[in-house]
Design a protein around this motif. Structure first.
Motif, short mmCIF file in Angstrom:
data_model
loop_
_atom_site.label_atom_id
_atom_site.label_comp_id
_atom_site.label_asym_id
_atom_site.label_seq_id
_atom_site.Cartn_x
_atom_site.Cartn_y
_atom_site.Cartn_z
N LEU A 91 9.13 30.69 4.13
CA LEU A 91 7.91 30.37 4.88
C LEU A 91 6.66 30.89 4.36
CD1 LEU A 91 9.58 31.55 8.44
CD2 LEU A 91 8.98 29.23 7.62
N ILE A 92 6.47 32.04 3.41
CA ILE A 92 5.55 32.69 2.77
C ILE A 92 4.72 31.25 1.89
CG2 ILE A 92 4.25 34.06 1.16
CD1 ILE A 92 6.81 35.82 2.25
N PRO A 93 5.47 30.51 1.06
CA PRO A 93 4.58 29.62 0.25
C PRO A 93 4.53 28.33 1.10
CG PRO A 93 6.97 29.65 -0.56
CD PRO A 93 6.84 31.00 0.42
N LEU A 94 5.34 28.17 2.18
CA LEU A 94 5.12 26.89 3.17
C LEU A 94 3.89 27.07 3.73
CD1 LEU A 94 6.12 24.42 4.30
CD2 LEU A 94 7.13 25.63 6.04
N ASN A 95 3.41 28.31 4.45
CA ASN A 95 2.22 28.66 5.13
C ASN A 95 1.13 28.47 4.08
OD1 ASN A 95 3.20 29.11 7.61
ND2 ASN A 95 3.82 31.23 7.37
N ALA A 96 1.30 28.92 2.82
CA ALA A 96 0.18 28.81 1.85
C ALA A 96 -0.25 27.31 1.51
CB ALA A 96 0.64 29.63 0.66
N ALA A 97 0.90 26.59 1.56
CA ALA A 97 0.77 25.28 1.32
C ALA A 97 0.21 24.47 2.42
CB ALA A 97 2.14 24.48 0.98
N PHE A 98 0.26 24.90 3.65
CA PHE A 98 -0.36 24.16 4.87
C PHE A 98 -1.66 24.77 4.85
CE2 PHE A 98 3.92 23.35 7.11
CZ PHE A 98 3.60 22.07 7.15
N ALA A 99 -2.17 25.97 4.28
CA ALA A 99 -3.48 26.38 4.18
C ALA A 99 -4.18 25.74 3.11
CB ALA A 99 -3.56 27.72 3.96
N ALA A 100 -3.72 25.30 2.07
CA ALA A 100 -4.26 24.62 0.85
C ALA A 100 -4.26 23.25 1.18
CB ALA A 100 -3.71 25.03 -0.10
N GLY A 101 -3.26 22.51 1.50
CA GLY A 101 -3.03 20.91 1.56
C GLY A 101 -3.15 20.14 2.76
N PRO A 102 -3.28 18.93 2.85
CA PRO A 102 -3.05 18.32 4.30
C PRO A 102 -1.65 18.69 4.74
CG PRO A 102 -3.09 16.75 2.28
CD PRO A 102 -3.45 18.01 1.74
N ALA A 103 -1.52 18.84 6.18
CA ALA A 103 -0.38 18.82 6.60
C ALA A 103 0.78 17.49 6.59
CB ALA A 103 -0.40 19.10 8.16
N SER A 104 0.20 16.38 6.29
CA SER A 104 1.19 15.29 6.17
C SER A 104 1.83 15.24 4.92
CB SER A 104 0.36 13.93 6.45
OG SER A 104 -0.75 13.95 5.47
N LEU A 105 1.05 15.86 3.95
CA LEU A 105 1.73 15.82 2.60
C LEU A 105 2.55 17.13 2.45
CD1 LEU A 105 1.96 14.69 -0.21
CD2 LEU A 105 -0.04 16.07 -1.09
N VAL A 106 2.14 18.14 3.00
CA VAL A 106 3.10 19.40 2.76
C VAL A 106 4.50 19.14 3.50
CG1 VAL A 106 3.15 21.82 3.49
CG2 VAL A 106 1.10 20.92 2.68
N SER A 107 4.33 18.60 4.90
CA SER A 107 5.62 18.62 5.59
C SER A 107 6.36 17.37 5.09
CB SER A 107 5.22 18.04 7.28
OG SER A 107 4.47 16.92 7.14
N THR A 108 5.91 16.48 4.52
CA THR A 108 6.68 15.50 3.96
C THR A 108 7.48 16.07 2.86
OG1 THR A 108 5.24 13.71 4.65
CG2 THR A 108 6.70 13.18 2.76
N ILE A 109 6.85 16.87 1.90
CA ILE A 109 7.53 17.39 0.93
C ILE A 109 8.43 18.44 1.10
CG2 ILE A 109 6.90 18.94 -1.28
CD1 ILE A 109 4.28 17.47 -1.68
N SER A 110 8.21 19.21 2.24
CA SER A 110 9.16 20.26 2.82
C SER A 110 10.30 19.66 3.29
CB SER A 110 8.49 20.94 3.75
OG SER A 110 8.31 20.46 4.85
N THR A 111 10.40 18.31 3.68
CA THR A 111 11.65 17.64 4.24
C THR A 111 12.53 17.39 3.05
OG1 THR A 111 10.62 15.39 3.62
CG2 THR A 111 10.49 16.53 6.01
N LEU A 112 12.11 17.43 1.69
CA LEU A 112 13.02 17.47 0.70
C LEU A 112 13.92 18.46 0.26
CD1 LEU A 112 10.64 15.49 -1.69
CD2 LEU A 112 12.24 14.53 -0.49
#
Length: 85
Positions: free
Chosen positions: A26-47
């Protein structure tokens, strides 16, 4: 528990490790949400499920059923379409 290379692991210990890994991701996931668009981050996290399947095949010698190959392919295609990659 599951025997891994001749070692027998206590299931409670493995459960604790699993919970810790979930929390640590969850630490890098939260950092990714802070740094990038949620649509892209959530899509990548589904992988994540595809990555877990690949690791299970590699390290635990799991077998993949044909329906799972279809699921992997659909997940990758969906991530590409939604992510705009």
């Amino acid at each position: 528990g599951r025997n891994i290379k001749g070692m027998k692991w206590n299931s409670s210990f493995l459960s604790l490790i699993g919970v810790a890994m979930i929390e640590l991701q969850l630490i890098p996931l939260n950092a990714a949400f802070a740094a990038g668009p949620a649509s892209l981050v959530s899509t990548i996290s589904t992988l994540n499920s595809v990555i877990m399947i690949v690791l299970a095949v590699k390290f635990l010698k799991e077998k993949i059923a044909p329906i799972q190959y279809i699921g992997i392919a659909l997940t990758l295609v969906g991530a590409i379409i939604i992510g705009g990659v």
